[in-house]
Design a protein around this motif. Sequence first.
Motif, mmCIF file in Angstrom:
data_model
loop_
_atom_site.group_PDB
_atom_site.id
_atom_site.type_symbol
_atom_site.label_atom_id
_atom_site.label_comp_id
_atom_site.label_asym_id
_atom_site.label_seq_id
_atom_site.Cartn_x
_atom_site.Cartn_y
_atom_site.Cartn_z
ATOM 1 N N TYR A 170 -52.622 71.847 77.909
ATOM 2 C CA TYR A 170 -52.464 70.735 76.978
ATOM 3 C C TYR A 170 -53.667 69.809 77.111
ATOM 4 N N ASP A 171 -54.414 69.642 76.027
ATOM 5 C CA ASP A 171 -55.598 68.788 76.030
ATOM 6 C C ASP A 171 -55.249 67.449 75.391
ATOM 7 N N GLU A 172 -55.040 66.435 76.225
ATOM 8 C CA GLU A 172 -54.670 65.090 75.768
ATOM 9 C C GLU A 172 -53.539 65.156 74.731
ATOM 10 N N PRO A 173 -52.370 65.665 75.098
ATOM 11 C CA PRO A 173 -51.307 65.905 74.120
ATOM 12 C C PRO A 173 -50.687 64.643 73.526
ATOM 13 N N LEU A 174 -50.946 63.484 74.115
ATOM 14 C CA LEU A 174 -50.310 62.254 73.637
ATOM 15 C C LEU A 174 -51.231 61.390 72.788
ATOM 16 N N THR A 175 -52.447 61.833 72.543
ATOM 17 C CA THR A 175 -53.397 61.045 71.766
ATOM 18 C C THR A 175 -52.844 60.735 70.377
ATOM 19 N N GLY A 176 -52.831 59.461 70.023
ATOM 20 C CA GLY A 176 -52.415 59.034 68.696
ATOM 21 C C GLY A 176 -50.917 58.964 68.468
ATOM 22 N N LEU A 177 -50.116 59.189 69.513
ATOM 23 C CA LEU A 177 -48.665 59.181 69.352
ATOM 24 C C LEU A 177 -48.077 57.862 69.838
ATOM 25 N N ASP A 178 -46.985 57.437 69.187
ATOM 26 C CA ASP A 178 -46.290 56.236 69.638
ATOM 27 C C ASP A 178 -45.446 56.580 70.868
ATOM 28 N N PRO A 179 -44.909 55.560 71.555
ATOM 29 C CA PRO A 179 -44.165 55.833 72.794
ATOM 30 C C PRO A 179 -42.985 56.781 72.629
ATOM 31 N N ILE A 180 -42.270 56.699 71.500
ATOM 32 C CA ILE A 180 -41.118 57.580 71.299
ATOM 33 C C ILE A 180 -41.582 59.026 71.133
ATOM 34 N N ALA A 181 -42.592 59.241 70.273
ATOM 35 C CA ALA A 181 -43.113 60.596 70.075
ATOM 36 C C ALA A 181 -43.708 61.141 71.368
ATOM 37 N N SER A 182 -44.350 60.268 72.146
ATOM 38 C CA SER A 182 -44.914 60.700 73.433
ATOM 39 C C SER A 182 -43.820 61.189 74.365
#
Length: 265
Positions: A170-182
Motif C-alpha cells: 500500500y503506497d500512502e493509502p490514506l492520501t486525500g481521504l477524510d478520517p471516516i474513509a481512512s
Amino acid sequence: MTDAAANDAPAVRLAGVRLDRGGRTILSGIDLAVPRGSITAVLGPSGSGKSTLLAALTGELAPAAGTVEVLGQPVPRRQRELLALRKGIGVLLQGNGLLTDLTAAENIALPLRTHTRLPREVIDRLVEMKLHAVGLRAAADLYPRELSGGMARRVALARAIALDPPLMVYDEPLTGLDPIASGVIMNLVSELNDRLGLTSIIVTHHVHETLPIADRAVVIANGRIVFSGTPDELQASDDPLLRQFLRGEPDGPIAFDSAPRAEVA
C-alpha cells in the motif's frame, strides 16, 4: 530453494541494500525482513525514501548494492520473470489508478482478463466477490467520477486483490481521504490480511491511523532505517528522532530544510 524453505522464508527480505536515483544515494545499509502473514508499517517523513524502497520491492529500481528477495526469491532483472513475480504482488497506489472510461466492475476485471484465460462468467463472479470484500457490490456499474474518494480507493483495493496476490503493498493509502474513509480503509486492510492470509506492507506517513493495525513498524529517516520493532516499542521509544517524527515537531534530528540554514546573528 525448496517449496518448504520458500514458505518459511520472510515474504520480503532486504540485506545490505543501497538504492540510488539520478546518481544520488537515497537509502543505504537497509536490512529488513517482513514475516509472512504480518502487517508491516513503513513510516517516515515525506521525501525520506519510502517510495524508493517500494520501487526496489517491485523491481522498478535495481539495488546499487545488496540483495532484495520477495516471496522467497531474488527480485529478477529479466522482464519475463519480473512480470511473473509482479502477479504475486498487489499494489494500491495513492492515486488509485482507476481507468476513467471503465466502470468499477470493469476496472477490477481488467487484471483478470489480462493475466488469465478464465471464461467471462467466472471473471464476473470473481469481480462480484472482490466488490463484496470491500463492501461495494452496489457500485459495480458506477464510473470513477461517480465515486467518492473513499469508494474509489476501495475499488482500487478490490482491483489490487483481483489475482489473489500473497503480498499486498500500500503506497500512502490514506492520501486525500477524510478520517471516516481512512478508518474504513485501515479496517479493510486488516480484515483482508487476516481473511485472505496476506502479507501487507503499508508505506505511509500517517502514523496514528496505521500503527493500530500493524504488527511491525519500520521508520525511515535521513537515508536509513532508524527503527524496526513493534508499534508499542516505537511509541515507548525516547529516541529524539523518533519522538520528533511521532509528535510532528518541526525542529529536531530530522531536518526540515533541504539545505543547512544560515546562522542568524
